[in-house]
Design a protein around this motif. Sequence first.
Motif, short mmCIF file in Angstrom:
data_model
loop_
_atom_site.label_atom_id
_atom_site.label_comp_id
_atom_site.label_asym_id
_atom_site.label_seq_id
_atom_site.Cartn_x
_atom_site.Cartn_y
_atom_site.Cartn_z
N GLU A 1 14.96 -5.73 4.40
CA GLU A 1 15.74 -5.86 3.39
C GLU A 1 15.88 -6.67 2.31
N VAL A 2 15.65 -8.27 2.98
CA VAL A 2 15.48 -8.82 1.85
C VAL A 2 13.85 -9.46 1.52
N PHE A 3 13.10 -8.88 2.59
CA PHE A 3 11.68 -8.83 2.46
C PHE A 3 11.34 -7.82 0.97
N LEU B 1 4.83 -7.68 -6.75
CA LEU B 1 4.09 -6.70 -5.41
C LEU B 1 3.92 -5.27 -5.49
N THR B 2 5.28 -4.85 -5.87
CA THR B 2 6.01 -3.25 -5.68
C THR B 2 6.74 -3.17 -6.95
N GLY B 3 6.64 -1.80 -7.98
CA GLY B 3 7.28 -1.92 -8.77
C GLY B 3 8.81 -1.17 -9.10
N GLN B 4 9.00 -0.48 -7.58
CA GLN B 4 10.13 -0.45 -7.74
C GLN B 4 10.75 -0.84 -6.18
N ARG B 5 12.10 -1.38 -5.86
CA ARG B 5 11.92 -1.57 -4.66
C ARG B 5 11.74 -0.60 -3.35
N ILE B 6 11.54 -0.74 -2.51
CA ILE B 6 10.96 -0.25 -1.15
C ILE B 6 12.33 0.28 -0.79
N ASP B 7 12.32 2.01 0.26
CA ASP B 7 13.35 1.88 1.16
C ASP B 7 12.38 1.25 2.22
N ALA C 1 0.48 -1.95 0.12
CA ALA C 1 -0.31 -0.36 0.01
C ALA C 1 1.38 1.40 0.50
N LYS C 2 2.29 1.42 0.48
CA LYS C 2 2.71 2.44 0.35
C LYS C 2 3.38 3.08 -0.39
N ALA C 3 3.97 1.41 -0.73
CA ALA C 3 4.72 1.55 -2.40
C ALA C 3 3.52 1.67 -3.21
N ALA C 4 2.51 2.72 -2.88
CA ALA C 4 1.65 2.73 -4.07
C ALA C 4 0.84 4.09 -4.26
#
Length: 328
Positions: A296-298, A307-313, A64-67
């Motif tokens: 970080e692994v997750f 599930l995400t379009g780019q890697r989250i920080d 949700a946050k990544a979106a």
Amino acid sequence: MSRLDLTLACGRYDRVWPLVDGRVRPEGIDLNVIALEPEELFWRMINHAEFDVAEMSLASYAVAKAAGDTRFVGLPVFLSRSFRHSSLYVRRDSPLTGPADLAGLRIGVPEYQMTAAVWTRGLLAHDFGVDLASITWRTGGLEQPGRVERQALTLPDRVRIDPVPGTLSQALLDGEIDALMAPRVPSVFRREGGGVRRLFPDYAEREAEYYRRTGIFPIMHMVVVRADVAQAHPWVVRSLYKAFTEAKTVALAGLADAPALRYTMPFLLDALERQREIFGADPWPYGLTPNRTALEVFADYLLEQGLTGQRIDVTDLFAPSTLVESRV
């Protein structure tokens, strides 16, 4: 100054109970604790933001946050953790003997986005070389039909999802799926003569080896505060983080510190001593620093699994005030 009344929705955990019985009180806050099972709780929070503070699926929150969803503020308080070698099931008469045999098959899972599934798929891909793109994911309720994803997903074409009209437990017995990935133990496994076995019967030994090798005790659920609450009362986030940390410390201290067994586990002392040998003094750390490797692994798994379009920080998942570890 009057205390702030907040509602906390979460599971019935020993590490939360000191907040319920008053042994730990958050500074300036009176908590009304509502005990709910994860499936109901996560749906209500993601779709309706019903509670001031709540336990939350790590995957659902991160997705949700990544979106761009800004309704929640995360705390690095990880109320639920679990290894997932135990969560893979096949029929007792299945020819499948190991994880490599799952490639190209149909695997049932309650929701594609659920945290347990993200960790289990990551395990299959990275520890056993299973091509996740070769698998068809059959989604639905484990024991009751009709379960759907708790939030809308935008997935790449390589992810194939096909809902099951009935239940996943029955689909496994009927051969509609070849294996089942489930965080809850399915009824067909518990049932005597149920015809279902674990893919990893030696899961406990495998999980201990996984931890010794990676240092990861997979995080399942975290805590979130509604953003409007955090904005109106910025001090709340830090107060809650300190209180959850203290409650866990109280719970750990009381596990074996009693003349009679606190829990209905005849071999509790042996389990605690084995736990200490493997994990050290604190098997359940909160905070970003001791959990950075797992997070970080997750984050890698979320991206790999579409599930995400780019890697989250991972730092962006948590309120800045909770990242100042030395002040807890």
